[in-house]
Scaffold this active site. Structure first.
Site, PDB file in Angstrom:
ATOM      1  N   GLY A   1      64.501  16.568  34.313  1.00 38.98           N
ATOM      2  CA  GLY A   1      65.222  17.593  35.138  1.00 38.98           C
ATOM      3  C   GLY A   1      66.813  17.744  34.501  1.00 38.98           C
ATOM      4  O   GLY A   1      67.549  18.184  35.520  1.00 38.98           O
TER       5      GLY A   1
ATOM      6  N   ASP B   1      74.798  20.353  27.246  1.00 41.25           N
ATOM      7  CA  ASP B   1      73.301  19.997  27.203  1.00 41.25           C
ATOM      8  C   ASP B   1      72.974  19.809  25.930  1.00 41.25           C
ATOM      9  O   ASP B   1      73.581  19.945  25.032  1.00 41.25           O
ATOM     10  CB  ASP B   1      72.675  21.173  27.834  1.00 41.25           C
ATOM     11  N   GLU B   2      71.727  18.848  25.736  1.00 38.52           N
ATOM     12  CA  GLU B   2      71.252  18.418  24.813  1.00 38.52           C
ATOM     13  C   GLU B   2      72.433  17.770  24.004  1.00 38.52           C
ATOM     14  O   GLU B   2      72.189  17.835  22.659  1.00 38.52           O
ATOM     15  CB  GLU B   2      70.663  19.447  23.849  1.00 38.52           C
ATOM     16  N   ALA B   3      73.023  16.792  24.530  1.00 37.28           N
ATOM     17  CA  ALA B   3      74.160  16.041  24.072  1.00 37.28           C
ATOM     18  C   ALA B   3      73.819  15.062  23.011  1.00 37.28           C
ATOM     19  O   ALA B   3      74.491  14.743  22.189  1.00 37.28           O
ATOM     20  CB  ALA B   3      75.014  15.398  25.248  1.00 37.28           C
ATOM     21  N   GLN B   4      72.419  14.608  23.062  1.00 36.10           N
ATOM     22  CA  GLN B   4      71.844  13.589  22.099  1.00 36.10           C
ATOM     23  C   GLN B   4      71.886  14.087  20.579  1.00 36.10           C
ATOM     24  O   GLN B   4      72.051  13.288  19.694  1.00 36.10           O
ATOM     25  CB  GLN B   4      70.536  13.235  22.435  1.00 36.10           C
TER      26      GLN B   4
ATOM     27  N   SER C   1      68.275  19.439  32.259  1.00 34.97           N
ATOM     28  CA  SER C   1      68.673  20.895  32.015  1.00 34.97           C
ATOM     29  C   SER C   1      68.794  21.678  33.454  1.00 34.97           C
ATOM     30  O   SER C   1      69.695  22.421  33.494  1.00 34.97           O
ATOM     31  CB  SER C   1      68.001  21.696  30.924  1.00 34.97           C
TER      32      SER C   1
ATOM     33  N   GLY D   1      68.430  10.501  30.916  1.00 31.86           N
ATOM     34  CA  GLY D   1      66.976  10.337  31.183  1.00 31.86           C
ATOM     35  C   GLY D   1      65.986  10.637  30.155  1.00 31.86           C
ATOM     36  O   GLY D   1      66.601  11.079  28.900  1.00 31.86           O
ATOM     37  N   THR D   2      64.669  10.479  30.337  1.00 34.12           N
ATOM     38  CA  THR D   2      63.883  10.752  29.394  1.00 34.12           C
ATOM     39  C   THR D   2      63.512  12.557  29.489  1.00 34.12           C
ATOM     40  O   THR D   2      63.890  13.162  30.454  1.00 34.12           O
ATOM     41  CB  THR D   2      62.324  10.309  29.831  1.00 34.12           C
ATOM     42  N   MET D   3      62.725  12.856  28.663  1.00 33.25           N
ATOM     43  CA  MET D   3      62.067  14.355  28.994  1.00 33.25           C
ATOM     44  C   MET D   3      61.632  14.544  30.199  1.00 33.25           C
ATOM     45  O   MET D   3      60.748  13.584  30.848  1.00 33.25           O
ATOM     46  CB  MET D   3      61.373  14.709  27.728  1.00 33.25           C
TER      47      MET D   3
END
Length: 215
Positions: free
Chosen positions: A14, A86-89, A16, A9-11
C-alpha cells in the site's frame, strides 16, 4: 521541523495508496504539493495505486536535479508546501541527497515511498541512501502475504511464473503473473527455495510416482 520520511515495505503493502492519501489529505486543506515519480505502472508522469487511483506527477529522469527543479519552480512563482517521491527506490543516490537538501535548505517536508530490496534481496541504491539520511523510516503496517499465508518479506521476479535471480536490477513489471515478466511477494523461506505460487501449484498437481516392483 520539516522532515525527510521514508515509507518502506514490500510490494502490495500500500505504499502508493498511502502516497495518494497524503496528497489528498493535504490538498483538501489548501496545501500544494510537488509529486515526483519514476517508472510507475500507469506510465510516465503518473502516480498510481493498484486500487485504481491515479494522479499526475513529475517523471524523474536520469540526471535530473530535484533540488534545482524545486528552486526553479519556486522562483517562477510556483508553490510547494510538501514533496511526495514515489518509487523512490529507483532514484539515484545523488537525487536522494537532493531531496534531503530540499528539507534542510527549503524547509519543505519530503515523503518518500519505495521498496527496500530488489528481487535478489539486495538493497536498491536509492533506498539505501534514504535509510542513511531519513529523519524517520516508517515500515508500512499493511502486511503483504506470501502465497502460503505467511508474512511476505521479499520481492521476487518471475518469468512465466518461475522465479529468476539474475538480470538487470530494474525491469518494470507488475504482479500480474500472466505477463512475461512479473513480480510476486514471498516469505523468506519460499524466496530462498525459489518457490512461487505457480511452482507450488505445479508441485501440488504432480502425482507422486511410486516404485513398482514385480511380484
Amino acid at each position: 521541523m520539516p522532515e525527510l520520511v521514508f515509507f518502506s515495505g514490500t510490494m502490495d503493502c500500500g505504499k502508493s495508496t498511502l502516497a495518494l492519501q497524503i496528497e489528498h489529505n493535504r490538498s483538501s486543506r489548501g496545501l500544494v504539493g510537488m509529486i515526483f515519480t519514476r517508472d510507475d505502472r500507469a506510465g510516465q508522469g503518473k502516480l498510481s495505486s493498484r486500487l485504481g487511483l491515479v494522479t499526475d506527477a513529475v517523471e524523474v529522469e536520469d540526471g535530473r536535479d530535484l533540488y534545482a527543479y524545486l528552486v526553479e519552480h519556486l522562483s517562477q512563482g510556483g508553490r510547494a508546501d510538501y514533496v511526495i517521491a514515489d518509487e523512490a527506490q529507483f532514484l539515484a543516490e545523488e537525487q536522494i541527497d537532493q531531496l534531503a537538501r530540499v528539507v534542510d535548505d527549503l524547509g519543505i517536508d519530503v515523503y518518500a515511498f519505495g521498496i527496500t530490496t530488489d528481487f535478489r534481496s539486495k538493497l536498491f541504491p536509492g533506498s539505501q541512501r534514504l535509510v542513511e539520511l531519513a529523519d524517520r523510516v516508517e515500515v508500512l503496517q499493511v502486511e503483504a502475504l506470501c502465497w502460503c499465508g505467511a508474512r511476505a518479506t521479499h520481492n521476487a521476479r518471475t518469468v512465466g511464473g518461475v522465479m529468476v535471480v539474475e538480470g538487470a536490477q530494474v525491469v518494470v513489471g507488475d504482479v500480474d503473473r500472466s505477463a512475461t515478466v512479473g513480480y510476486e511477494v514471498l516469505c523468506r523461506r519460499h524466496h530462498r527455495r525459489r518457490m512461487t505460487a505457480a511452482t507450488a501449484r505445479a508441485a501440488a498437481l504432480s502425482p507422486d510416482v511410486l516404485p513398482v516392483t514385480q511380484a
